[in-house]
Design a protein around this motif. Structure first.
Motif, short mmCIF file in Angstrom:
data_model
loop_
_atom_site.label_atom_id
_atom_site.label_comp_id
_atom_site.label_asym_id
_atom_site.label_seq_id
_atom_site.Cartn_x
_atom_site.Cartn_y
_atom_site.Cartn_z
N ASP A 88 -3.92 6.14 -3.38
CA ASP A 88 -4.10 5.85 -2.08
C ASP A 88 -5.24 4.32 -2.06
O ASP A 88 -6.45 4.66 -2.13
N THR B 71 -6.22 2.74 0.33
CA THR B 71 -7.20 2.84 1.54
C THR B 71 -8.16 3.70 1.43
O THR B 71 -9.37 3.76 1.92
N ASN B 72 -8.12 4.37 0.13
CA ASN B 72 -9.23 5.26 -0.27
C ASN B 72 -10.52 4.44 -0.94
O ASN B 72 -9.99 3.73 -1.82
N ASP C 163 1.30 4.16 -2.94
CA ASP C 163 1.29 5.47 -2.54
C ASP C 163 2.15 6.40 -3.18
O ASP C 163 2.04 7.58 -3.72
N GLN C 164 3.38 5.78 -2.71
CA GLN C 164 4.42 6.67 -2.91
C GLN C 164 4.86 6.90 -4.59
O GLN C 164 5.30 7.70 -5.14
N GLN D 246 -10.80 5.42 -4.82
CA GLN D 246 -9.59 4.81 -5.63
C GLN D 246 -9.25 3.38 -5.55
O GLN D 246 -9.08 2.88 -6.71
N ASN D 247 -9.67 2.78 -4.41
CA ASN D 247 -9.74 1.16 -4.42
C ASN D 247 -10.50 0.61 -5.53
O ASN D 247 -10.16 -0.15 -6.11
N LYS E 32 1.18 7.31 -6.61
CA LYS E 32 0.18 8.11 -6.17
C LYS E 32 -1.41 7.94 -6.02
O LYS E 32 -2.15 8.79 -6.41
N VAL F 86 0.74 -1.34 -0.06
CA VAL F 86 0.05 0.03 0.17
C VAL F 86 0.80 1.22 -0.11
O VAL F 86 0.52 2.02 -0.75
N LYS F 87 2.05 1.35 0.79
CA LYS F 87 2.92 2.32 0.98
C LYS F 87 3.45 2.63 -0.33
O LYS F 87 3.75 3.76 -0.84
#
Length: 216
Positions: free
Chosen positions: A109, A111-112, A103-104, A115-116, A107, A99-100
């Motif tokens: 997320d 967990t959203n 995100d990095q 977006q998921n 770009k 997940v990280k």
């Protein structure tokens, strides 16, 4: 959109690629180096003894080889459980790394919720396209078998029924070629399909965990 999906697949490989997982296991548990050395030595000795026609010793070393793999795997799982609390906690830590990374690097997320779900929909559409491609490949392989094999074999069958050996060799070679190319395609498709299916399942887990944490 496909570029985003490809980036996510690469991030998945950064965490879950077999080579990465082996290296991570060695980093977590240094004793695995000893297990790997024993596996290599026992495997080589078993093959060498069989080569020297010392079948009993060869079988013994190969039995040790299998036992070392089994015992080493159990030992490693117990070690991971002791260090992380459970295998589930270990899997959760890897999922959080994924997940990280996404995100990095991408770009996005995961967990959203919105977006998921968008990414999951893209994955499901990609899976559907892969299934269609697989069906086409099977039809193509069957077509090659029918169109090429029969004309090659007919002259041998009609003109000389005694050339059974030649007929058998041709069937065998064509069969091996078809199996080889089909197997190669299946492995490639299976690898991609497996990753897509696994990511889709992970997205659901990520969403469940994120929603649960927000409700606490």
């Amino acid at each position: 959109m496909m570029n985003i999906l490809n980036k996510i697949l690469k991030r998945y490989g950064d965490i879950y690629h077999p080579h990465k997982q082996v290296m991570e296991s060695l980093k977590i548990n240094k004793y695995l180096y000893i297990v790997l050395i024993l596996i290599v030595i026992e495997g080589l000795l078993g093959q060498y003894m069989l080569y020297l026609n010392k079948d009993i010793w060869g079988i013994i070393f190969l039995l040790f080889y299998g036992m070392t793999i089994a015992i080493g795997s159990i030992f490693h799982f117990k070690y991971v459980e002791k260090k992380f609390g459970s295998l589930e906690e270990f899997d959760l830590e890897k999922m959080n790394k994924f997940v990280k990374l996404v995100d990095q690097e991408v770009k996005i997320d995961l967990t959203n919720k919105e977006q998921n779900q968008i990414i999951n929909q893209m994955i499901l559409e990609k899976l559907e396209r892969e299934n269609i491609k697989e069906q086409k490949k099977r039809a193509f392989t069957g077509g090659i078998f029918t169109v090429l094999l029969i004309p090659i074999l007919l002259p041998f069958i009609i003109e000389n029924n005694q050339d059974i050996l030649i007929l058998t060799v041709i069937i065998m070679l064509v069969g091996i070629a078809i199996i080889f190319f089909s197997f190669k395609s299946i492995l490639k498709d299976y690898s991609l399909k497996y990753k897509l299916e696994r990511i889709s399942d992970m997205l659901k887990e990520i969403l469940i965990f994120s929603l649960r944490d927000k409700s606490l």
